[in-house]
Design a protein around this motif. Structure first.
Motif, PDB file in Angstrom:
ATOM      1  N   ASP A 141       1.615  18.555  -0.960  1.00  0.00           N
ATOM      2  CA  ASP A 141       3.067  18.629  -0.995  1.00  0.00           C
ATOM      3  C   ASP A 141       3.652  17.466  -0.200  1.00  0.00           C
ATOM      4  OD1 ASP A 141       5.359  20.434  -1.856  1.00  0.00           O
ATOM      5  OD2 ASP A 141       5.803  20.172   0.281  1.00  0.00           O
ATOM      6  N   TRP A 142       4.894  17.128  -0.464  1.00  0.00           N
ATOM      7  CA  TRP A 142       5.511  15.995   0.224  1.00  0.00           C
ATOM      8  C   TRP A 142       5.662  16.248   1.719  1.00  0.00           C
ATOM      9  CZ3 TRP A 142      10.205  15.884   2.897  1.00  0.00           C
ATOM     10  CH2 TRP A 142      10.990  17.034   2.800  1.00  0.00           C
ATOM     11  N   THR A 143       5.610  17.520   2.143  1.00  0.00           N
ATOM     12  CA  THR A 143       5.759  17.849   3.553  1.00  0.00           C
ATOM     13  C   THR A 143       4.460  17.703   4.341  1.00  0.00           C
ATOM     14  OG1 THR A 143       5.333  20.188   3.066  1.00  0.00           O
ATOM     15  CG2 THR A 143       7.633  19.460   3.067  1.00  0.00           C
ATOM     16  N   ASP A 144       3.341  17.484   3.667  1.00  0.00           N
ATOM     17  CA  ASP A 144       2.084  17.255   4.373  1.00  0.00           C
ATOM     18  C   ASP A 144       2.237  16.066   5.310  1.00  0.00           C
ATOM     19  OD1 ASP A 144      -0.955  17.463   4.689  1.00  0.00           O
ATOM     20  OD2 ASP A 144      -0.726  15.430   3.879  1.00  0.00           O
ATOM     21  N   THR A 145       1.846  16.220   6.574  1.00  0.00           N
ATOM     22  CA  THR A 145       2.159  15.208   7.585  1.00  0.00           C
ATOM     23  C   THR A 145       1.570  13.845   7.260  1.00  0.00           C
ATOM     24  OG1 THR A 145       2.011  14.687   9.946  1.00  0.00           O
ATOM     25  CG2 THR A 145       0.165  15.892   8.978  1.00  0.00           C
ATOM     26  N   TRP A 146       0.347  13.804   6.690  1.00  0.00           N
ATOM     27  CA  TRP A 146      -0.258  12.515   6.361  1.00  0.00           C
ATOM     28  C   TRP A 146       0.394  11.908   5.124  1.00  0.00           C
ATOM     29  CZ3 TRP A 146      -2.598  11.377  10.552  1.00  0.00           C
ATOM     30  CH2 TRP A 146      -3.298  12.332  11.274  1.00  0.00           C
ATOM     31  N   THR A 147       0.686  12.749   4.138  1.00  0.00           N
ATOM     32  CA  THR A 147       1.348  12.270   2.923  1.00  0.00           C
ATOM     33  C   THR A 147       2.769  11.812   3.222  1.00  0.00           C
ATOM     34  OG1 THR A 147       0.016  13.756   1.555  1.00  0.00           O
ATOM     35  CG2 THR A 147       2.082  12.958   0.605  1.00  0.00           C
ATOM     36  N   LEU A 148       3.450  12.527   4.096  1.00  0.00           N
ATOM     37  CA  LEU A 148       4.845  12.234   4.402  1.00  0.00           C
ATOM     38  C   LEU A 148       5.019  10.803   4.877  1.00  0.00           C
ATOM     39  CD1 LEU A 148       7.733  13.379   4.698  1.00  0.00           C
ATOM     40  CD2 LEU A 148       7.105  14.111   7.007  1.00  0.00           C
ATOM     41  N   HIS A 149       4.134  10.343   5.748  1.00  0.00           N
ATOM     42  CA  HIS A 149       4.266   8.987   6.286  1.00  0.00           C
ATOM     43  C   HIS A 149       3.614   7.941   5.388  1.00  0.00           C
ATOM     44  CE1 HIS A 149       6.123  10.020  10.136  1.00  0.00           C
ATOM     45  NE2 HIS A 149       5.384  11.109  10.107  1.00  0.00           N
ATOM     46  N   ALA A 150       2.534   8.304   4.707  1.00  0.00           N
ATOM     47  CA  ALA A 150       1.888   7.339   3.818  1.00  0.00           C
ATOM     48  C   ALA A 150       2.745   7.016   2.610  1.00  0.00           C
ATOM     49  CB  ALA A 150       0.529   7.878   3.358  1.00  0.00           C
ATOM     50  N   ASN A 151       3.687   7.887   2.273  1.00  0.00           N
ATOM     51  CA  ASN A 151       4.526   7.697   1.088  1.00  0.00           C
ATOM     52  C   ASN A 151       5.780   6.880   1.355  1.00  0.00           C
ATOM     53  OD1 ASN A 151       3.121   8.829  -0.975  1.00  0.00           O
ATOM     54  ND2 ASN A 151       4.206  10.769  -1.001  1.00  0.00           N
ATOM     55  N   GLY A 152       6.094   6.572   2.618  1.00  0.00           N
ATOM     56  CA  GLY A 152       7.376   5.944   2.908  1.00  0.00           C
ATOM     57  C   GLY A 152       7.295   4.797   3.891  1.00  0.00           C
ATOM     58  N   PRO A 153       8.433   4.164   4.165  1.00  0.00           N
ATOM     59  CA  PRO A 153       8.458   2.963   5.008  1.00  0.00           C
ATOM     60  C   PRO A 153       8.188   3.209   6.478  1.00  0.00           C
ATOM     61  CG  PRO A 153      10.694   3.630   4.423  1.00  0.00           C
ATOM     62  CD  PRO A 153       9.773   4.515   3.634  1.00  0.00           C
TER      63      PRO A 153
ATOM     64  N   LEU B 161       0.827  -1.211   0.000  1.00  0.00           N
ATOM     65  CA  LEU B 161       0.000   0.000   0.000  1.00  0.00           C
ATOM     66  C   LEU B 161       0.860   1.259   0.000  1.00  0.00           C
ATOM     67  CD1 LEU B 161      -2.792  -1.062   2.515  1.00  0.00           C
ATOM     68  CD2 LEU B 161      -2.907  -0.994   0.018  1.00  0.00           C
ATOM     69  N   VAL B 162       1.952   1.247   0.747  1.00  0.00           N
ATOM     70  CA  VAL B 162       2.846   2.402   0.763  1.00  0.00           C
ATOM     71  C   VAL B 162       3.448   2.628  -0.623  1.00  0.00           C
ATOM     72  CG1 VAL B 162       5.091   3.190   1.609  1.00  0.00           C
ATOM     73  CG2 VAL B 162       3.374   2.353   3.221  1.00  0.00           C
ATOM     74  N   LEU B 163       3.853   1.573  -1.289  1.00  0.00           N
ATOM     75  CA  LEU B 163       4.418   1.691  -2.633  1.00  0.00           C
ATOM     76  C   LEU B 163       3.393   2.266  -3.613  1.00  0.00           C
ATOM     77  CD1 LEU B 163       6.669   1.123  -4.707  1.00  0.00           C
ATOM     78  CD2 LEU B 163       5.746  -1.196  -4.939  1.00  0.00           C
ATOM     79  N   LEU B 164       2.156   1.765  -3.541  1.00  0.00           N
ATOM     80  CA  LEU B 164       1.118   2.267  -4.441  1.00  0.00           C
ATOM     81  C   LEU B 164       0.779   3.722  -4.135  1.00  0.00           C
ATOM     82  CD1 LEU B 164      -1.298  -0.806  -4.611  1.00  0.00           C
ATOM     83  CD2 LEU B 164       0.266   0.000  -6.376  1.00  0.00           C
ATOM     84  N   HIS B 165       0.778   4.077  -2.861  1.00  0.00           N
ATOM     85  CA  HIS B 165       0.486   5.463  -2.506  1.00  0.00           C
ATOM     86  C   HIS B 165       1.579   6.394  -3.029  1.00  0.00           C
ATOM     87  CE1 HIS B 165      -0.077   9.099  -0.073  1.00  0.00           C
ATOM     88  NE2 HIS B 165      -1.310   8.707   0.110  1.00  0.00           N
ATOM     89  N   ASN B 166       2.813   5.978  -2.917  1.00  0.00           N
ATOM     90  CA  ASN B 166       3.915   6.795  -3.415  1.00  0.00           C
ATOM     91  C   ASN B 166       3.803   6.988  -4.927  1.00  0.00           C
ATOM     92  OD1 ASN B 166       6.782   7.274  -4.477  1.00  0.00           O
ATOM     93  ND2 ASN B 166       7.065   7.525  -2.291  1.00  0.00           N
ATOM     94  N   ARG B 167       3.434   5.917  -5.632  1.00  0.00           N
ATOM     95  CA  ARG B 167       3.276   6.025  -7.083  1.00  0.00           C
ATOM     96  C   ARG B 167       2.097   6.929  -7.436  1.00  0.00           C
ATOM     97  NH1 ARG B 167       7.127   6.184  -9.452  1.00  0.00           N
ATOM     98  NH2 ARG B 167       7.833   6.788  -7.374  1.00  0.00           N
ATOM     99  N   ALA B 168       0.997   6.804  -6.686  1.00  0.00           N
ATOM    100  CA  ALA B 168      -0.167   7.647  -6.964  1.00  0.00           C
ATOM    101  C   ALA B 168       0.139   9.117  -6.705  1.00  0.00           C
ATOM    102  CB  ALA B 168      -1.350   7.187  -6.103  1.00  0.00           C
ATOM    103  N   TRP B 169       0.867   9.394  -5.629  1.00  0.00           N
ATOM    104  CA  TRP B 169       1.232  10.784  -5.331  1.00  0.00           C
ATOM    105  C   TRP B 169       2.177  11.322  -6.401  1.00  0.00           C
ATOM    106  CZ3 TRP B 169       6.108  12.825  -4.242  1.00  0.00           C
ATOM    107  CH2 TRP B 169       6.123  14.159  -3.819  1.00  0.00           C
ATOM    108  N   SER B 170       3.151  10.524  -6.820  1.00  0.00           N
ATOM    109  CA  SER B 170       4.107  10.968  -7.838  1.00  0.00           C
ATOM    110  C   SER B 170       3.417  11.227  -9.174  1.00  0.00           C
ATOM    111  CB  SER B 170       5.208   9.916  -8.019  1.00  0.00           C
ATOM    112  OG  SER B 170       5.924   9.702  -6.809  1.00  0.00           O
ATOM    113  N   ALA B 171       2.355  10.460  -9.489  1.00  0.00           N
ATOM    114  CA  ALA B 171       1.663  10.637 -10.765  1.00  0.00           C
ATOM    115  C   ALA B 171       0.967  11.985 -10.849  1.00  0.00           C
ATOM    116  CB  ALA B 171       0.639   9.520 -10.960  1.00  0.00           C
ATOM    117  N   ALA B 172       0.584  12.557  -9.692  1.00  0.00           N
ATOM    118  CA  ALA B 172      -0.109  13.843  -9.686  1.00  0.00           C
ATOM    119  C   ALA B 172       0.819  15.017  -9.420  1.00  0.00           C
ATOM    120  CB  ALA B 172      -1.219  13.835  -8.636  1.00  0.00           C
ATOM    121  N   ARG B 173       2.037  14.755  -9.017  1.00  0.00           N
ATOM    122  CA  ARG B 173       2.964  15.832  -8.669  1.00  0.00           C
ATOM    123  C   ARG B 173       3.284  16.683  -9.898  1.00  0.00           C
ATOM    124  NH1 ARG B 173       9.271  15.235  -6.902  1.00  0.00           N
ATOM    125  NH2 ARG B 173       9.551  17.356  -6.097  1.00  0.00           N
ATOM    126  N   GLY B 174       3.038  17.988  -9.795  1.00  0.00           N
ATOM    127  CA  GLY B 174       3.281  18.900 -10.889  1.00  0.00           C
ATOM    128  C   GLY B 174       2.199  18.916 -11.942  1.00  0.00           C
TER     129      GLY B 174
END
Length: 345
Positions: free
Chosen positions: A175-187, A155-168
């Motif tokens: 933003d990557w600094t958002d507290t919920w996004t920050l942890h959902a995107n990584g290990p 799930l973390v891997l898929l979330h990181n890919r989904a966030w990267s697909a919308a970046r820019g």
């Protein structure tokens, strides 16, 4: 009379020290089958939502934002607002759900995986049938840990890919600094889930009751999440950027601190200038001999060092919690083991 003939079938295999292990694993899977099904459904549903977010939703939202940006200042503008709102809703729901997984693991471990068996006596039944308490605890930690690691990691891997697909591409993307996004995107989420599993086990062994262990596992998991959030920004050396008074503060990255730079190069706190008149603020800074601003932050290039060091810290805490659980188990089961040895002597 003829003597009975010996059986011709294969002789039963000798019971070795690990003969009961497959049976113990099967018993564990059968006993917690509802939880296994629930976890599987939860992972599949979240994974499907993240794949949808990664592909069609991100593309539709990006197209809608291109339409909106092309409108300029025109009062009559047509763009797909529903696609933007749909992307925002699905992203928020899946991100919050992923952040909540460690809390659910801690509550389940304390209440169902360990607490219910200890309260009902199922654990003592297993110990009486030749399964040592240490092996009982090790099996109940190892198998769920593997399932939690695989499911949460996916799930973390898929979330990181989904966030990267919308970046820019999607203007309202977090933003990557958002507290919920920050942890959902990584290990860190995977590490927190494993620490919550160990915390639930320790809580159950201390309480030996379902509801108190459930509440304790949930609270400790939430505390670990808060600790990881506080520690992560400081787990790697920060970058200090200096800007002029005309430029103002540098607002990029994960902010840690800011202030004024004096003529001697010293960093001092910013007293703040609430006046809308630039002349008033210039006079305030002149009295302090300020020549610019400084900002301490973590840039995006520090994302993985921050994630990995924080994950390592949480895993160390998970090992300590698991070690404490084994210590409590040995101390609480030693008197019963001693009594059995004396009875058989």
């Amino acid at each position: 009379m003829t003597a009975p003939t010996a059986p011709t079938g294969p002789a039963p295999a000798a019971a070795g020290p690990h003969a009961g292990r497959p049976r113990l694993v099967r018993w564990l899977l059968r006993l917690h089958r509802p939880a296994l099904y629930t976890w599987t459904v939860l992972v599949v549903v979240l994974a499907a939502g993240l794949v949808w977010l990664w592909g069609p939703l991100a593309d539709a939202a990006a197209s809608a934002w291109r339409q909106y940006d092309a409108c300029g200042m025109s009062p009559r503008c047509s763009y797909d607002q529903d696609a933007i709102l749909r992307y925002k809703d699905v992203y928020s729901y899946t991100t919050l759900a992923l952040n909540a997984l460690p809390l659910l693991v801690g509550a389940w471990a304390g209440g169902s995986l360990f607490g219910r068996e200890l309260e009902s006596g199922t654990a003592r039944l297993a110990w009486a049938q030749g399964v040592t308490p240490t092996r009982w605890l090790a099996t109940r930690l190892a198998l769920p840990a593997a399932l939690v690691t695989v499911g949460t990691g996916l799930l973390v891997l898929l979330h990181n890919r989904a966030w990267s697909a919308a970046r820019g591409r999607v203007d309202t993307a977090k933003d990557w600094t958002d507290t919920w996004t920050l942890h959902a995107n990584g290990p860190t989420t995977v590490a927190l889930a494993l620490a919550a599993l160990a915390a639930g086990a320790l809580a159950a062994l201390l309480w030996r009751r379902t509801l108190p262990a459930l509440a304790t596992g949930l609270c400790v998991a939430a505390g670990l999440r808060g600790l990881a959030g506080l520690a992560l920004p400081h787990m790697w050396p920060a970058v200090t950027r200096v800007t002029t008074l005309e430029q103002g503060y540098d607002g990029g990255g994960l902010q840690l601190g800011h202030g004024l730079v004096t003529a001697t190069g010293a960093h001092i706190p910013d007293p703040g200038c609430g006046s809308p008149d630039p002349a008033v603020c210039a006079g305030t800074y002149a009295k302090l001999h300020a020549t610019g601003f400084y900002t301490e932050s973590q840039p995006f290039s520090h994302y993985w060092p921050l994630q990995l060091t924080t994950s390592a810290l949480v895993l160390v805490l998970a090992c300590l919690l698991a070690g404490a659980a084994f210590t409590v188990l040995r101390r609480t089961t030693r008197p019963a083991a001693t009594a059995r040895e004396e009875a058989t002597a």
